[in-house]
Design a protein around this motif. Structure first.
Motif, PDB file in Angstrom:
ATOM      1  N   THR A 158       1.028  -1.296   0.024  1.00 27.18           N
ATOM      2  CA  THR A 158      -0.007   0.027   0.076  1.00 27.18           C
ATOM      3  C   THR A 158       0.767   1.426  -0.044  1.00 27.18           C
ATOM      4  O   THR A 158       2.109   1.189   0.263  1.00 27.18           O
ATOM      5  CB  THR A 158      -1.184   0.164   1.195  1.00 27.18           C
ATOM      6  N   GLU A 159       0.244   2.357  -0.241  1.00 21.29           N
ATOM      7  CA  GLU A 159       1.134   3.620  -0.017  1.00 21.29           C
ATOM      8  C   GLU A 159       1.340   3.816   1.079  1.00 21.29           C
ATOM      9  O   GLU A 159       0.816   3.896   2.325  1.00 21.29           O
ATOM     10  CB  GLU A 159       0.195   4.729  -0.905  1.00 21.29           C
ATOM     11  N   ILE A 160       2.637   4.591   1.281  1.00 22.72           N
ATOM     12  CA  ILE A 160       3.290   4.915   2.566  1.00 22.72           C
ATOM     13  C   ILE A 160       3.598   6.457   2.572  1.00 22.72           C
ATOM     14  O   ILE A 160       3.911   6.752   1.379  1.00 22.72           O
ATOM     15  CB  ILE A 160       4.484   4.145   3.129  1.00 22.72           C
ATOM     16  N   ASP A 161       3.532   7.068   3.799  1.00 19.51           N
ATOM     17  CA  ASP A 161       3.727   8.461   3.695  1.00 19.51           C
ATOM     18  C   ASP A 161       5.354   8.783   3.419  1.00 19.51           C
ATOM     19  O   ASP A 161       6.379   7.745   3.900  1.00 19.51           O
ATOM     20  CB  ASP A 161       3.395   9.188   5.087  1.00 19.51           C
ATOM     21  N   ALA A 162       5.512   9.921   3.229  1.00 16.72           N
ATOM     22  CA  ALA A 162       7.120  10.484   3.008  1.00 16.72           C
ATOM     23  C   ALA A 162       8.051  10.105   4.263  1.00 16.72           C
ATOM     24  O   ALA A 162       9.208   9.786   4.218  1.00 16.72           O
ATOM     25  CB  ALA A 162       7.348  11.907   2.462  1.00 16.72           C
ATOM     26  N   ALA A 163       7.532  10.282   5.485  1.00 20.52           N
ATOM     27  CA  ALA A 163       8.295  10.162   6.620  1.00 20.52           C
ATOM     28  C   ALA A 163       8.566   8.639   6.897  1.00 20.52           C
ATOM     29  O   ALA A 163       9.899   8.459   7.206  1.00 20.52           O
ATOM     30  CB  ALA A 163       7.468  10.827   7.885  1.00 20.52           C
ATOM     31  N   THR A 164       7.599   7.828   6.689  1.00 22.05           N
ATOM     32  CA  THR A 164       8.110   6.478   6.739  1.00 22.05           C
ATOM     33  C   THR A 164       9.123   6.164   5.576  1.00 22.05           C
ATOM     34  O   THR A 164       9.823   5.162   5.871  1.00 22.05           O
ATOM     35  CB  THR A 164       6.696   5.594   6.662  1.00 22.05           C
ATOM     36  N   ALA A 165       8.911   6.454   4.564  1.00 24.99           N
ATOM     37  CA  ALA A 165       9.859   6.205   3.309  1.00 24.99           C
ATOM     38  C   ALA A 165      11.017   6.540   3.677  1.00 24.99           C
ATOM     39  O   ALA A 165      12.089   5.857   3.444  1.00 24.99           O
ATOM     40  CB  ALA A 165       9.231   6.740   2.096  1.00 24.99           C
ATOM     41  N   GLN A 166      11.373   7.740   4.126  1.00 24.16           N
ATOM     42  CA  GLN A 166      12.477   8.288   4.533  1.00 24.16           C
ATOM     43  C   GLN A 166      13.134   7.619   5.668  1.00 24.16           C
ATOM     44  O   GLN A 166      14.320   7.235   5.449  1.00 24.16           O
ATOM     45  CB  GLN A 166      12.518   9.571   5.116  1.00 24.16           C
ATOM     46  N   ARG A 167      12.530   7.162   6.700  1.00 21.18           N
ATOM     47  CA  ARG A 167      12.861   6.111   7.809  1.00 21.18           C
ATOM     48  C   ARG A 167      13.409   4.934   7.512  1.00 21.18           C
ATOM     49  O   ARG A 167      14.569   4.334   7.933  1.00 21.18           O
ATOM     50  CB  ARG A 167      11.849   5.991   8.894  1.00 21.18           C
ATOM     51  N   LEU A 168      12.733   4.217   6.555  1.00 16.32           N
ATOM     52  CA  LEU A 168      13.014   3.068   6.144  1.00 16.32           C
ATOM     53  C   LEU A 168      14.306   2.931   5.187  1.00 16.32           C
ATOM     54  O   LEU A 168      15.002   2.204   5.009  1.00 16.32           O
ATOM     55  CB  LEU A 168      11.795   2.499   5.160  1.00 16.32           C
ATOM     56  N   SER A 169      14.322   3.845   4.347  1.00  9.12           N
ATOM     57  CA  SER A 169      15.369   4.278   3.440  1.00  9.12           C
ATOM     58  C   SER A 169      16.823   4.325   4.449  1.00  9.12           C
ATOM     59  O   SER A 169      17.862   3.747   3.898  1.00  9.12           O
ATOM     60  CB  SER A 169      15.482   5.365   2.573  1.00  9.12           C
ATOM     61  N   GLU A 170      16.869   5.399   5.491  1.00 12.01           N
ATOM     62  CA  GLU A 170      18.077   5.317   6.221  1.00 12.01           C
ATOM     63  C   GLU A 170      18.281   4.224   7.128  1.00 12.01           C
ATOM     64  O   GLU A 170      19.528   3.840   7.003  1.00 12.01           O
ATOM     65  CB  GLU A 170      17.687   6.722   7.158  1.00 12.01           C
ATOM     66  N   THR A 171      17.258   3.450   7.314  1.00 11.60           N
ATOM     67  CA  THR A 171      17.566   2.109   8.157  1.00 11.60           C
ATOM     68  C   THR A 171      18.053   1.155   6.928  1.00 11.60           C
ATOM     69  O   THR A 171      19.057   0.465   7.500  1.00 11.60           O
ATOM     70  CB  THR A 171      16.344   1.731   8.700  1.00 11.60           C
ATOM     71  N   TRP A 172      17.781   1.078   5.852  1.00  9.11           N
ATOM     72  CA  TRP A 172      18.036   0.020   4.971  1.00  9.11           C
ATOM     73  C   TRP A 172      19.708   0.354   4.554  1.00  9.11           C
ATOM     74  O   TRP A 172      20.582  -0.650   4.506  1.00  9.11           O
ATOM     75  CB  TRP A 172      17.466   0.186   3.623  1.00  9.11           C
ATOM     76  N   HIS A 173      19.994   1.675   4.227  1.00  9.24           N
ATOM     77  CA  HIS A 173      21.236   2.140   3.876  1.00  9.24           C
ATOM     78  C   HIS A 173      22.295   2.094   4.727  1.00  9.24           C
ATOM     79  O   HIS A 173      23.511   2.204   4.726  1.00  9.24           O
ATOM     80  CB  HIS A 173      21.206   3.502   3.108  1.00  9.24           C
ATOM     81  N   ALA A 198      17.560  -6.839   7.725  1.00  8.34           N
ATOM     82  CA  ALA A 198      16.725  -5.781   7.654  1.00  8.34           C
ATOM     83  C   ALA A 198      15.419  -6.323   8.355  1.00  8.34           C
ATOM     84  O   ALA A 198      15.057  -7.058   7.897  1.00  8.34           O
ATOM     85  CB  ALA A 198      16.580  -4.991   6.455  1.00  8.34           C
ATOM     86  N   ILE A 199      14.610  -5.460   9.226  1.00 11.80           N
ATOM     87  CA  ILE A 199      13.566  -5.755   9.666  1.00 11.80           C
ATOM     88  C   ILE A 199      12.607  -4.704   9.503  1.00 11.80           C
ATOM     89  O   ILE A 199      12.850  -3.614   9.998  1.00 11.80           O
ATOM     90  CB  ILE A 199      13.604  -5.847  11.342  1.00 11.80           C
ATOM     91  N   VAL A 200      11.720  -4.801   8.554  1.00 14.70           N
ATOM     92  CA  VAL A 200      10.724  -3.539   8.138  1.00 14.70           C
ATOM     93  C   VAL A 200       9.321  -3.929   8.319  1.00 14.70           C
ATOM     94  O   VAL A 200       9.030  -5.562   8.234  1.00 14.70           O
ATOM     95  CB  VAL A 200      11.104  -3.121   6.462  1.00 14.70           C
ATOM     96  N   GLY A 201       8.683  -3.066   8.356  1.00 20.37           N
ATOM     97  CA  GLY A 201       7.236  -3.579   8.387  1.00 20.37           C
ATOM     98  C   GLY A 201       6.422  -3.026   6.998  1.00 20.37           C
ATOM     99  O   GLY A 201       6.871  -2.900   6.121  1.00 20.37           O
ATOM    100  N   ASN A 202       5.080  -2.804   7.339  1.00 21.53           N
ATOM    101  CA  ASN A 202       4.177  -2.670   6.323  1.00 21.53           C
ATOM    102  C   ASN A 202       4.307  -3.557   5.233  1.00 21.53           C
ATOM    103  O   ASN A 202       3.820  -2.973   4.036  1.00 21.53           O
ATOM    104  CB  ASN A 202       4.648  -1.245   5.756  1.00 21.53           C
TER     105      ASN A 202
END
Length: 443
Positions: free
Chosen positions: A236-251, A259-263
């Motif tokens: 599903t669509e996610i907001d920009a803040a969640t996308a930024q947080r997941l991107s930083e965690t991944w990199h 990596a442990i991600v949700g959604n």
């Protein structure tokens, strides 16, 4: 007499009234940069142009160039003279032997020929400047930087060369224009002009660039953990803040971390792996293309691709015939003309140092040569084993249970085998003695 005075004296002898027209004045500057070639349109603007330094960084290009140069450099060069039978024999001359042993003050003969071949293979041209003594005899030879030499052709067809500064060759101030007789110009692949050669990189530069690009991509691939790039996909669509947080965690995760991600996100690879892109096959194709342009058998570059006959001597002979022979012949002809060798002198490479045999092969070759009468025992000992002569070993032998040819010739001259022999006459029998008379009886 120094080198510069010799060259300038030669120029004065050329530029006389009624002689050749002087070449145009050389332009200012210290040299000429190699031609910049683009493997694709716009490569120069992207700093991706094909340059010599870049192509030489390809392992296959470097191997081909260094292999040819080192193999020619290791071959002994001999001064030879032809006899009345048309056979060349090694000889010496006080005028020509010294420069063939030590071409200049800073290079051995092997280093000199390596420089000769590096220039020819990478640039298509080799320029050798000659230094003479007061007699006009060549006493030194200098390999010049091909980027600092320019060919000039006068209106009457005379050829000159413009030389830039070269301290090792004794040219502290350039430019200097010299006539063609003061240089040895060895060139090959003269496709567009008889005085301008082409390097094999003209044809295989694209393959060299492709190989380097594949290596760079492979290095980046394995640096990032050996997995192709990918992306996280959410159902599903996610907001920009969640996308930024997941991107930083991944990199921020290092290689090998989990990596442990949700959604409900899942990882999908972007790009292909080395197996899917046929990296090995592509690398093999570029290696074969480059080796083919230089004339080097692929088995000499990649030891895993041996020919089906699996014979080292046969591979070396193929390498000599399709790659080295043309260069060796060109060098011999260039030195014969450049050193101005009079008849009956010439130069010749000794190929025995190129083709080495194992002990069993050398022994069989020596045995066959002696048995066939092609070589004397002393000649076979010297050629195949480096041993000195032995008494009675200077004459080739043939059958008649290996009598020497000289002995067989003398025997046939004294008593030819085709002449029938007359048996000696039988001795006459001795006469039988008469019997003595019996004595008479006395009455």
């Amino acid at each position: 007499m120094g080198l510069l005075s010799t060259i300038r004296g030669s120029l004065r002898s050329v530029f006389v009234p009624g002689g050749a027209t002087a070449p145009p004045s050389p332009p200012p500057g210290r040299g000429w940069a190699p031609i910049v070639r683009e493997p694709y349109t716009g490569a120069w603007e992207n700093n991706d142009e094909l340059r010599l330094e870049t192509a030489l960084a390809n392992p296959v290009v470097f191997r081909c160039v260094s292999l040819i140069a080192s193999d020619i450099g290791k071959l002994p060069l001999r001064l030879v003279a032809v006899d009345a039978n048309g056979i060349w024999h090694e000889t010496t001359s006080p005028a020509f032997s010294p420069v063939l042993r030590t071409p200049n003050r800073y290079q051995t003969l092997a280093q000199f020929f390596e420089s000769w071949m590096f220039s020819k293979l990478l640039y298509g041209n080799t320029y050798i400047l000659k230094d003479r003594d007061a007699r006009g005899v060549v006493t030194a030879l200098y390999v010049l930087d091909p980027c600092r030499v320019k060919v000039l052709v006068a209106p009457d067809g005379s050829v000159y060369y413009e030389l830039q500064t070269n301290e090792l060759a004794g040219i502290p101030e350039g430019p200097l224009v010299v006539p063609a007789r003061e240089l040895i110009h060895d060139r090959w692949n003269c496709a567009f002009h008889p005085l301008v050669g082409l390097s094999p990189l003209y044809a295989c530069g694209g393959a060299a660039s492709q190989g380097l690009a594949m290596q760079a991509a492979s290095t980046s691939f394995f640096t990032s953990g050996g997995r192709p790039s990918g992306m996280l996909v959410a159902p599903t669509e996610i907001d920009a803040a969640t996308a930024q947080r997941l991107s930083e965690t991944w990199h921020n995760l290092g290689a090998g971390k989990t990596a442990i991600v949700g959604n409900g996100m899942k990882y999908e690879a972007v790009g292909t792996s080395a197996a899917e892109s046929q990296w090995i096959e592509q690398a093999g194709w570029t290696a074969k293309t480059i080796a083919g342009c230089f004339g080097v058998p692929i088995s000499m570059v990649d030891s895993s691709q041996q020919p089906p006959y699996a014979n080292n001597e046969a591979s070396t002979l193929q390498y000599h015939s399709q790659c080295l022979q043309t260069h060796l012949t060109a060098i011999e002809a260039a030195l014969d003309g450049g050193l101005e060798l009079p008849a009956p002198y010439g130069t010749e490479f000794d190929l025995d140092d190129l083709i080495w045999m194992d002990t069993a092969t050398k022994t069989k070759a020596a045995h066959d040569a002696i048995s066939a009468g092609a070589m004397s025992p002393n000649e076979a000992r010297l050629k195949y084993f480096g041993l000195g002569p032995v008494p009675g070993g200077d004459t080739p032998y043939l059958q008649a249970q290996y009598y020497s040819l000289e002995a067989l010739a003398k025997r046939d001259t004294a008593a030819p085998a085709a002449t029938p022999t007359t048996p000696p006459p039988e001795p006459e029998p001795e006469p039988t003695p008469e019997p003595e008379p019996e004595p008479e009886e006395v009455a």
